[in-house]
Design a protein around this motif. Structure first.
Motif, PDB file in Angstrom:
ATOM      1  N   HIS A  32       5.228 101.873  13.183  1.00  0.00           N
ATOM      2  CA  HIS A  32       6.101 102.375  12.218  1.00  0.00           C
ATOM      3  C   HIS A  32       5.103 102.932  10.751  1.00  0.00           C
ATOM      4  CE1 HIS A  32      10.112 101.254  13.896  1.00  0.00           C
ATOM      5  NE2 HIS A  32       9.146 100.244  14.314  1.00  0.00           N
ATOM      6  N   VAL A  33       5.428 104.051  10.374  1.00  0.00           N
ATOM      7  CA  VAL A  33       5.097 104.667   9.253  1.00  0.00           C
ATOM      8  C   VAL A  33       5.788 103.613   8.102  1.00  0.00           C
ATOM      9  CG1 VAL A  33       4.994 106.396   7.380  1.00  0.00           C
ATOM     10  CG2 VAL A  33       4.161 106.558   9.891  1.00  0.00           C
ATOM     11  N   MET A  34       5.007 103.292   7.119  1.00  0.00           N
ATOM     12  CA  MET A  34       5.638 102.357   6.063  1.00  0.00           C
ATOM     13  C   MET A  34       5.654 103.277   4.783  1.00  0.00           C
ATOM     14  SD  MET A  34       6.662 100.053   7.734  1.00  0.00           S
ATOM     15  CE  MET A  34       7.402  98.967   6.451  1.00  0.00           C
ATOM     16  N   GLY A  35       6.740 102.719   3.869  1.00  0.00           N
ATOM     17  CA  GLY A  35       6.699 103.596   2.413  1.00  0.00           C
ATOM     18  C   GLY A  35       7.199 102.480   1.562  1.00  0.00           C
ATOM     19  N   TRP A  36       6.741 102.680   0.341  1.00  0.00           N
ATOM     20  CA  TRP A  36       7.349 102.116  -0.842  1.00  0.00           C
ATOM     21  C   TRP A  36       8.227 103.154  -1.752  1.00  0.00           C
ATOM     22  CZ3 TRP A  36       7.561  96.878  -1.625  1.00  0.00           C
ATOM     23  CH2 TRP A  36       6.639  96.020  -1.091  1.00  0.00           C
ATOM     24  N   PHE A  37       9.339 102.710  -1.929  1.00  0.00           N
ATOM     25  CA  PHE A  37       9.901 103.382  -2.781  1.00  0.00           C
ATOM     26  C   PHE A  37      10.441 102.634  -4.317  1.00  0.00           C
ATOM     27  CE2 PHE A  37      11.290 107.442  -0.427  1.00  0.00           C
ATOM     28  CZ  PHE A  37      10.802 106.615   0.836  1.00  0.00           C
ATOM     29  N   ARG A  38      11.256 103.224  -5.212  1.00  0.00           N
ATOM     30  CA  ARG A  38      11.601 102.546  -6.318  1.00  0.00           C
ATOM     31  C   ARG A  38      12.675 103.399  -7.082  1.00  0.00           C
ATOM     32  NH1 ARG A  38       6.862 103.319 -11.004  1.00  0.00           N
ATOM     33  NH2 ARG A  38       7.351 105.389 -11.456  1.00  0.00           N
ATOM     34  N   GLN A  39      13.678 102.360  -7.582  1.00  0.00           N
ATOM     35  CA  GLN A  39      14.866 102.922  -8.097  1.00  0.00           C
ATOM     36  C   GLN A  39      15.002 101.983  -9.401  1.00  0.00           C
ATOM     37  OE1 GLN A  39      18.235 102.882  -5.716  1.00  0.00           O
ATOM     38  NE2 GLN A  39      19.326 104.617  -6.930  1.00  0.00           N
ATOM     39  N   ALA A  40      15.175 103.043 -10.591  1.00  0.00           N
ATOM     40  CA  ALA A  40      15.317 102.472 -11.917  1.00  0.00           C
ATOM     41  C   ALA A  40      16.783 102.625 -12.275  1.00  0.00           C
ATOM     42  CB  ALA A  40      14.529 103.346 -13.066  1.00  0.00           C
ATOM     43  N   PRO A  41      17.205 101.875 -13.145  1.00  0.00           N
ATOM     44  CA  PRO A  41      18.796 102.017 -13.336  1.00  0.00           C
ATOM     45  C   PRO A  41      19.218 103.263 -13.716  1.00  0.00           C
ATOM     46  CG  PRO A  41      17.923 100.113 -14.406  1.00  0.00           C
ATOM     47  CD  PRO A  41      16.720 100.737 -13.856  1.00  0.00           C
ATOM     48  N   GLY A  42      20.092 103.965 -13.138  1.00  0.00           N
ATOM     49  CA  GLY A  42      20.674 105.427 -13.493  1.00  0.00           C
ATOM     50  C   GLY A  42      19.662 106.540 -12.932  1.00  0.00           C
ATOM     51  N   LYS A  43      18.783 106.190 -12.251  1.00  0.00           N
ATOM     52  CA  LYS A  43      17.909 107.075 -11.695  1.00  0.00           C
ATOM     53  C   LYS A  43      18.040 107.121 -10.210  1.00  0.00           C
ATOM     54  CE  LYS A  43      14.616 107.409 -15.607  1.00  0.00           C
ATOM     55  NZ  LYS A  43      13.210 107.588 -15.705  1.00  0.00           N
ATOM     56  N   GLU A  44      17.646 108.399  -9.512  1.00  0.00           N
ATOM     57  CA  GLU A  44      17.510 108.299  -7.917  1.00  0.00           C
ATOM     58  C   GLU A  44      16.345 107.411  -7.430  1.00  0.00           C
ATOM     59  OE1 GLU A  44      19.622 112.643  -7.342  1.00  0.00           O
ATOM     60  OE2 GLU A  44      17.570 112.381  -6.789  1.00  0.00           O
ATOM     61  N   ARG A  45      16.475 107.055  -6.279  1.00  0.00           N
ATOM     62  CA  ARG A  45      15.384 106.342  -5.536  1.00  0.00           C
ATOM     63  C   ARG A  45      14.306 107.249  -5.245  1.00  0.00           C
ATOM     64  NH1 ARG A  45      17.027 102.129  -0.795  1.00  0.00           N
ATOM     65  NH2 ARG A  45      18.252 101.707  -2.639  1.00  0.00           N
ATOM     66  N   PHE A  47      10.179 108.012  -3.907  1.00  0.00           N
ATOM     67  CA  PHE A  47       8.924 107.609  -3.264  1.00  0.00           C
ATOM     68  C   PHE A  47       7.822 107.398  -4.284  1.00  0.00           C
ATOM     69  CE2 PHE A  47       6.346 107.749   0.616  1.00  0.00           C
ATOM     70  CZ  PHE A  47       4.994 108.296   0.120  1.00  0.00           C
ATOM     71  N   VAL A  48       7.180 106.204  -3.771  1.00  0.00           N
ATOM     72  CA  VAL A  48       5.856 105.690  -4.523  1.00  0.00           C
ATOM     73  C   VAL A  48       4.597 106.047  -3.622  1.00  0.00           C
ATOM     74  CG1 VAL A  48       4.780 103.866  -5.632  1.00  0.00           C
ATOM     75  CG2 VAL A  48       7.168 103.908  -5.814  1.00  0.00           C
ATOM     76  N   THR A  49       4.862 105.752  -2.461  1.00  0.00           N
ATOM     77  CA  THR A  49       3.507 105.692  -1.695  1.00  0.00           C
ATOM     78  C   THR A  49       3.812 105.516  -0.343  1.00  0.00           C
ATOM     79  OG1 THR A  49       1.281 104.775  -1.291  1.00  0.00           O
ATOM     80  CG2 THR A  49       2.845 103.297  -2.109  1.00  0.00           C
ATOM     81  N   GLY A  50       2.909 105.801   0.760  1.00  0.00           N
ATOM     82  CA  GLY A  50       3.191 105.540   2.065  1.00  0.00           C
ATOM     83  C   GLY A  50       1.903 105.506   2.872  1.00  0.00           C
ATOM     84  N   ILE A  51       1.980 104.728   4.082  1.00  0.00           N
ATOM     85  CA  ILE A  51       0.846 104.652   5.016  1.00  0.00           C
ATOM     86  C   ILE A  51       1.331 104.839   6.309  1.00  0.00           C
ATOM     87  CG2 ILE A  51       1.431 101.985   4.758  1.00  0.00           C
ATOM     88  CD1 ILE A  51      -1.719 101.513   4.478  1.00  0.00           C
ATOM     89  N   GLY A  52       0.044 105.118   6.922  1.00  0.00           N
ATOM     90  CA  GLY A  52       0.297 105.820   8.256  1.00  0.00           C
ATOM     91  C   GLY A  52       0.145 104.386   9.347  1.00  0.00           C
ATOM     92  N   TYR A  95      11.456  98.987  -3.097  1.00  0.00           N
ATOM     93  CA  TYR A  95      11.846  98.969  -1.744  1.00  0.00           C
ATOM     94  C   TYR A  95      10.791  99.225  -0.994  1.00  0.00           C
ATOM     95  CZ  TYR A  95      16.622  99.004  -3.836  1.00  0.00           C
ATOM     96  OH  TYR A  95      17.728  98.895  -4.454  1.00  0.00           O
ATOM     97  N   CYS A  96      10.595  98.402   0.348  1.00  0.00           N
ATOM     98  CA  CYS A  96       9.871  98.909   1.368  1.00  0.00           C
ATOM     99  C   CYS A  96      10.731  99.654   2.549  1.00  0.00           C
ATOM    100  CB  CYS A  96       9.069  97.951   1.829  1.00  0.00           C
ATOM    101  SG  CYS A  96       9.563  96.586   2.915  1.00  0.00           S
ATOM    102  N   ALA A  97      10.138 100.386   3.113  1.00  0.00           N
ATOM    103  CA  ALA A  97      11.113 101.043   4.234  1.00  0.00           C
ATOM    104  C   ALA A  97      10.133 101.681   5.275  1.00  0.00           C
ATOM    105  CB  ALA A  97      11.602 102.149   3.578  1.00  0.00           C
ATOM    106  N   ALA A  98      10.761 101.557   6.556  1.00  0.00           N
ATOM    107  CA  ALA A  98      10.208 102.135   7.650  1.00  0.00           C
ATOM    108  C   ALA A  98      10.548 103.250   8.399  1.00  0.00           C
ATOM    109  CB  ALA A  98       9.851 100.846   8.576  1.00  0.00           C
TER     110      ALA A  98
END
Length: 126
Positions: A32-45, A47-52, A95-98
Protein backbone atom coordinates in the motif's frame (compact mmCIF):
# COMPACT_ATOMS: atom_id res chain seq x y z
CA UNK A 1 -8.67 -4.86 4.71
CA UNK A 2 -6.22 -2.57 6.50
CA UNK A 3 -6.74 -1.03 9.90
CA UNK A 4 -4.65 1.98 10.82
CA UNK A 5 -3.92 3.41 14.26
CA UNK A 6 -2.05 6.70 14.70
CA UNK A 7 -0.14 7.74 17.79
CA UNK A 8 2.38 10.34 18.86
CA UNK A 9 0.32 13.51 18.74
CA UNK A 10 0.31 16.04 21.54
CA UNK A 11 1.00 19.59 22.60
CA UNK A 12 4.31 21.14 21.61
CA UNK A 13 5.73 24.65 21.54
CA UNK A 14 6.47 26.38 18.28
CA UNK A 15 9.85 25.29 16.99
CA UNK A 16 9.54 21.89 18.62
CA UNK A 17 9.27 18.44 17.13
CA UNK A 18 6.91 15.48 17.16
CA UNK A 19 7.06 12.04 15.63
CA UNK A 20 3.80 10.47 14.58
CA UNK A 21 3.43 6.75 14.04
CA UNK A 22 0.79 4.82 12.18
CA UNK A 23 0.57 1.10 12.83
CA UNK A 24 -1.21 -1.06 10.28
CA UNK A 25 -2.84 -4.41 10.73
CA UNK A 26 -2.73 -7.24 8.23
CA UNK A 27 -0.14 -8.78 5.96
CA UNK A 28 -0.44 -6.43 3.01
CA UNK A 29 1.07 -3.25 4.43
CA UNK A 30 4.01 -3.27 2.03
CA UNK A 31 1.55 -3.36 -0.89
CA UNK A 32 0.00 0.00 0.00
CA UNK A 33 1.02 3.53 -0.80
CA UNK A 34 0.70 5.48 2.44
CA UNK A 35 -0.15 9.08 3.06
CA UNK A 36 -0.43 11.57 5.90
CA UNK A 37 -3.21 14.14 5.84
CA UNK A 38 -4.29 16.79 8.30
CA UNK A 39 -7.44 18.70 9.05
CA UNK A 40 -7.64 21.93 11.02
CA UNK A 41 -10.92 23.18 12.50
CA UNK A 42 -13.14 24.67 9.82
CA UNK A 43 -10.84 23.58 7.02
CA UNK A 44 -10.83 20.76 4.51
CA UNK A 45 -8.61 17.74 4.96
CA UNK A 46 -5.32 18.32 3.18
CA UNK A 47 -2.48 16.15 2.00
CA UNK A 48 0.81 16.50 3.87
CA UNK A 49 3.05 13.81 2.41
CA UNK A 50 3.03 10.32 0.95
CA UNK A 51 5.39 7.41 0.49
CA UNK A 52 5.59 4.63 -2.04
CA UNK A 53 5.29 0.97 -1.26
CA UNK A 54 9.00 0.30 -0.91
CA UNK A 55 9.75 3.63 0.75
CA UNK A 56 12.02 4.80 -2.04
CA UNK A 57 9.65 7.47 -3.34
CA UNK A 58 8.10 10.31 -1.41
CA UNK A 59 5.97 13.35 -2.16
CA UNK A 60 5.64 16.44 0.04
CA UNK A 61 3.43 19.47 -0.04
CA UNK A 62 5.43 22.65 -0.14
CA UNK A 63 4.67 23.54 3.48
CA UNK A 64 6.13 20.22 4.60
CA UNK A 65 9.32 20.28 2.59
CA UNK A 66 12.41 20.68 4.72
CA UNK A 67 10.48 20.32 8.00
CA UNK A 68 8.62 17.00 7.78
CA UNK A 69 9.96 13.57 6.88
CA UNK A 70 7.89 10.52 6.06
CA UNK A 71 9.31 7.03 6.37
CA UNK A 72 8.07 3.48 6.65
CA UNK A 73 9.21 0.21 8.12
CA UNK A 74 7.49 -2.59 6.26
CA UNK A 75 8.81 -5.19 8.69
CA UNK A 76 6.96 -3.38 11.48
CA UNK A 77 3.90 -2.43 9.42
CA UNK A 78 4.42 1.18 10.44
CA UNK A 79 4.68 4.54 8.73
CA UNK A 80 6.15 7.57 10.49
CA UNK A 81 5.93 11.31 10.20
CA UNK A 82 8.79 13.24 11.77
CA UNK A 83 7.79 16.88 12.17
CA UNK A 84 10.41 19.49 13.04
CA UNK A 85 10.30 23.28 13.37
CA UNK A 86 6.60 23.11 14.09
CA UNK A 87 4.47 26.21 13.66
CA UNK A 88 1.13 27.22 15.11
CA UNK A 89 -0.43 26.71 11.68
CA UNK A 90 0.55 23.02 11.82
CA UNK A 91 -2.11 22.55 14.49
CA UNK A 92 -4.58 19.95 13.21
CA UNK A 93 -5.77 16.40 13.50
CA UNK A 94 -3.32 14.24 11.57
CA UNK A 95 -4.52 11.14 9.76
CA UNK A 96 -2.66 8.36 8.06
CA UNK A 97 -4.25 6.68 5.10
CA UNK A 98 -3.59 3.81 2.71
CA UNK A 99 -4.33 3.46 -0.96
CA UNK A 100 -5.66 0.22 -2.37
CA UNK A 101 -3.31 -2.65 -3.17
CA UNK A 102 -3.54 -2.09 -6.92
CA UNK A 103 -2.67 1.61 -6.64
CA UNK A 104 1.03 2.40 -6.73
CA UNK A 105 1.10 6.16 -7.33
CA UNK A 106 1.29 8.68 -4.49
CA UNK A 107 -1.63 11.05 -4.95
CA UNK A 108 -2.57 14.09 -2.86
CA UNK A 109 -6.34 13.58 -2.93
CA UNK A 110 -8.22 12.10 0.05
CA UNK A 111 -10.70 10.36 -2.26
CA UNK A 112 -7.88 8.19 -3.63
CA UNK A 113 -7.23 6.58 -0.23
CA UNK A 114 -9.29 3.61 0.85
CA UNK A 115 -8.30 3.17 4.48
CA UNK A 116 -8.03 5.76 7.24
CA UNK A 117 -6.95 5.91 10.84
CA UNK A 118 -8.89 7.71 13.54
CA UNK A 119 -6.48 10.62 13.68
CA UNK A 120 -4.19 12.09 16.30
CA UNK A 121 -4.32 15.69 17.53
CA UNK A 122 -1.27 17.89 17.10
CA UNK A 123 -1.37 21.25 18.84
CA UNK A 124 1.43 23.76 18.45
CA UNK A 125 1.44 26.67 20.87
CA UNK A 126 2.96 29.95 19.78
Amino acid sequence: QVQLVESGGGLVQAGGSLRLSCAASGRTFSSHVMGWFRQAPGKEREFVTGIGRSGSSTYYRDFAKGRFTISRDNAKNTVYLQMNSLKAEDTAVYYCAARGRDDFIILPFPREYDYWGQGTQVTVSS
